[in-house]
Design a protein around this motif. Structure first.
Motif, PDB file in Angstrom:
ATOM      1  N   ALA A 155       0.685  -0.669  -0.485  1.00 17.78           N
ATOM      2  CA  ALA A 155      -0.573  -0.246   0.177  1.00 17.78           C
ATOM      3  C   ALA A 155       0.688   1.185   0.057  1.00 17.78           C
ATOM      4  O   ALA A 155       1.516   1.848   0.629  1.00 17.78           O
ATOM      5  CB  ALA A 155      -1.129   0.019   1.265  1.00 17.78           C
ATOM      6  N   PRO A 156       0.674   2.158  -0.401  1.00 19.19           N
ATOM      7  CA  PRO A 156       1.021   3.479  -0.784  1.00 19.19           C
ATOM      8  C   PRO A 156       0.684   4.282   0.753  1.00 19.19           C
ATOM      9  O   PRO A 156       0.012   4.277   1.304  1.00 19.19           O
ATOM     10  CB  PRO A 156       0.005   4.790  -1.841  1.00 19.19           C
ATOM     11  N   ALA A 157       1.956   5.825   0.836  1.00 20.92           N
ATOM     12  CA  ALA A 157       1.720   6.017   2.214  1.00 20.92           C
ATOM     13  C   ALA A 157       0.377   6.803   1.964  1.00 20.92           C
ATOM     14  O   ALA A 157      -0.126   7.799   1.248  1.00 20.92           O
ATOM     15  CB  ALA A 157       2.824   7.000   2.143  1.00 20.92           C
ATOM     16  N   PRO A 158       0.077   6.911   3.905  1.00 24.06           N
ATOM     17  CA  PRO A 158      -1.532   7.353   3.762  1.00 24.06           C
ATOM     18  C   PRO A 158      -0.597   9.131   4.053  1.00 24.06           C
ATOM     19  O   PRO A 158       0.222   9.146   4.325  1.00 24.06           O
ATOM     20  CB  PRO A 158      -1.782   6.940   4.709  1.00 24.06           C
ATOM     21  N   ASN A 159      -1.740  10.049   3.599  1.00 20.03           N
ATOM     22  CA  ASN A 159      -0.952  11.430   4.285  1.00 20.03           C
ATOM     23  C   ASN A 159      -0.631  11.404   5.692  1.00 20.03           C
ATOM     24  O   ASN A 159      -1.445  11.171   6.047  1.00 20.03           O
ATOM     25  CB  ASN A 159      -2.555  12.342   3.857  1.00 20.03           C
ATOM     26  N   GLY A 160       0.621  12.423   5.563  1.00 18.63           N
ATOM     27  CA  GLY A 160       1.201  12.448   6.728  1.00 18.63           C
ATOM     28  C   GLY A 160       1.760  11.712   7.092  1.00 18.63           C
ATOM     29  O   GLY A 160       2.794  11.647   8.102  1.00 18.63           O
ATOM     30  N   VAL A 161       1.988  10.350   6.597  1.00 24.64           N
ATOM     31  CA  VAL A 161       2.598   8.942   7.184  1.00 24.64           C
ATOM     32  C   VAL A 161       3.422   9.227   6.462  1.00 24.64           C
ATOM     33  O   VAL A 161       4.049   9.376   5.325  1.00 24.64           O
ATOM     34  CB  VAL A 161       1.391   7.688   6.955  1.00 24.64           C
ATOM     35  N   SER A 162       4.871   8.765   7.890  1.00 23.90           N
ATOM     36  CA  SER A 162       6.471   8.455   6.529  1.00 23.90           C
ATOM     37  C   SER A 162       6.767   7.223   6.238  1.00 23.90           C
ATOM     38  O   SER A 162       6.232   6.193   7.484  1.00 23.90           O
ATOM     39  CB  SER A 162       7.953   9.455   7.045  1.00 23.90           C
ATOM     40  N   MET A 163       7.550   6.853   5.300  1.00 20.42           N
ATOM     41  CA  MET A 163       7.374   5.439   5.262  1.00 20.42           C
ATOM     42  C   MET A 163       8.809   4.826   5.736  1.00 20.42           C
ATOM     43  O   MET A 163       9.518   5.844   5.599  1.00 20.42           O
ATOM     44  CB  MET A 163       6.548   4.929   3.580  1.00 20.42           C
ATOM     45  N   ALA A 164       9.262   3.407   6.153  1.00 23.25           N
ATOM     46  CA  ALA A 164       9.946   2.945   6.923  1.00 23.25           C
ATOM     47  C   ALA A 164      10.306   1.971   5.798  1.00 23.25           C
ATOM     48  O   ALA A 164       9.263   0.841   4.813  1.00 23.25           O
ATOM     49  CB  ALA A 164       9.515   2.769   7.740  1.00 23.25           C
ATOM     50  N   ASP A 165      11.647   1.128   5.587  1.00 24.95           N
ATOM     51  CA  ASP A 165      11.929   0.196   4.349  1.00 24.95           C
ATOM     52  C   ASP A 165      11.132  -0.849   4.699  1.00 24.95           C
ATOM     53  O   ASP A 165      11.342  -2.499   4.604  1.00 24.95           O
ATOM     54  CB  ASP A 165      13.376  -0.493   4.870  1.00 24.95           C
ATOM     55  N   SER A 166      11.097  -1.618   6.665  1.00 21.47           N
ATOM     56  CA  SER A 166      10.865  -2.462   7.214  1.00 21.47           C
ATOM     57  C   SER A 166      10.003  -2.434   8.207  1.00 21.47           C
ATOM     58  O   SER A 166       9.648  -1.139   8.756  1.00 21.47           O
ATOM     59  CB  SER A 166      11.853  -3.471   7.114  1.00 21.47           C
TER      60      SER A 166
END
Ligand code: NAD
Length: 290
Positions: free
Chosen positions: A33-44
């Motif tokens: 899933a893509p990043a939701p608004n305002g959320v930063s994504m990690a690699d694991s």
């Protein structure tokens, strides 16, 4: 708060976005899933769970929850809240909670009702199991993502409450739909049937709030060609969890068993996949006594 959020699908995505919109720092992880608004994504998953005060998971099933738990628990600092909002079997919920307690974490199993609309609007209901202190720690987050949180007792009891509720819901929907189909054949207008039952002892949420007959009662998926709403396959998932639990503790649940078999037939052998669970009504009408 700094929060890790793992599982950003139809439910987890909007829940994580609501936490971010309320001012929390949310670090997300999902396989697809893509990043939701305002959320930063990690690699694991482990990276999302490292150095945060709370981790929330919103995953498809118990097996996936167990494997994610194996990965993230070693990455979490003692005292961290581990809130699982997925709907999973009671056994997986209890085993993951034991593992978390062993690592000094504060686990809460907190499945939800309210569906994707409730997730987006922040109006979910949480049914929670786990130690008191863990529940109290999670409560401010439940207040952002939902409108009500009930502490149902020790770990696993949130899942127990969820599947008992949904077993009632599935069996009641079947009963409501078969009664409408019988009324049709007896020449009773659906509106008359609704007017009587919704104010008589046969009333229920499925009749009064989510009427499976189009054009009758408040707006429901029946008025939208039975587009979900609450999909029949998700109802089937929860009914199966109820029967798995009933088997494990030797509980006699004949209505739940029958509802499970009917939804399995509807989803797997008929046209139910992707339809709302109230589409049992046209199914009964088409089928007759079979
Ligand atoms: P979904 O399939 O849309 O989302 C699940 C997400 O988990 C997906 O994005 C998937 O990529 C991700 N995922 C799977 N394995 C992963 C892993 N190992 N690491 C990280 N991410 C992983 O499902 P959903 O509708 O959001 O439902 C989530 C949970 O909520 C389920 O347990 C479901 O039963 C429950 N639930 C759903 C609804 C509903 O109406 N959709 C209502 C109540 C409860």
């Amino acid at each position: 708060m700094k929060i890790g959020f793992i599982g950003l699908g139809n439910m987890g995505g909007p829940m994580a976005a609501n936490l971010a919109a309320a001012g929390h720092e949310v670090i997300g992880f999902d396989l697809a899933a893509p990043a939701p608004n305002g959320v930063s994504m990690a690699d694991s998953g482990a990276a999302a769970a490292n150095g945060v005060e709370a981790v929330i998971t919103m995953l498809p099933n118990g097996a996936i929850l167990r494997s994610v738990a194996d990965e993230i628990i070693p990455a979490m600092a003692a005292g961290t809240l581990f809130i699982d909002c997925s709907t999973v079997d009671v056994e997986s919920a209890r085993s993951v909670a034991d593992q978390a307690v062993g690592a000094g974490l504060a686990p809460v199993d907190a499945p939800v009702s309210g569906g994707t609309t409730g997730a987006a609007a922040g109006t979910l209901t949480f049914m929670a199991g786990g130690p008191d202190a863990a529940f109290r720690g999670a409560e401010p987050l439940f207040e952002i993502m939902g409108q009500k949180a009930v502490h149902c007792g020790p770990s696993g009891n949130g899942q127990a409450a969820k599947i008992c509720n949904n077993m009632i819901l599935g069996a009641t929907m079947v009963a409501t739909c078969e009664a409408f189909a019988l009324a049709d054949k007896l020449g009773l207008e659906r509106q008359s049937m609704f007017d009587v039952v919704s104010t008589s002892s046969g009333y229920s949420w499925t009749m009064n709030a989510y009427c499976p007959a189009p054009g009758i009662g408040p707006q429901s998926p029946a008025d939208n060609d039975y587009k979900p709403g609450f999909a029949a396959e998700l109802m089937l998932k929860d009914l199966r969890l109820s029967q798995q639990a009933a088997e494990a503790v030797d509980a006699d649940t004949p209505m739940g068993q029958r509802a499970t078999a009917l939804y399995a037939q509807f989803v797997e052998d008929e046209d139910g996949l992707g339809m709302d669970f109230s589409a049992m009504l046209p199914r009964f009408v088409a089928k007759g006594r079979g």
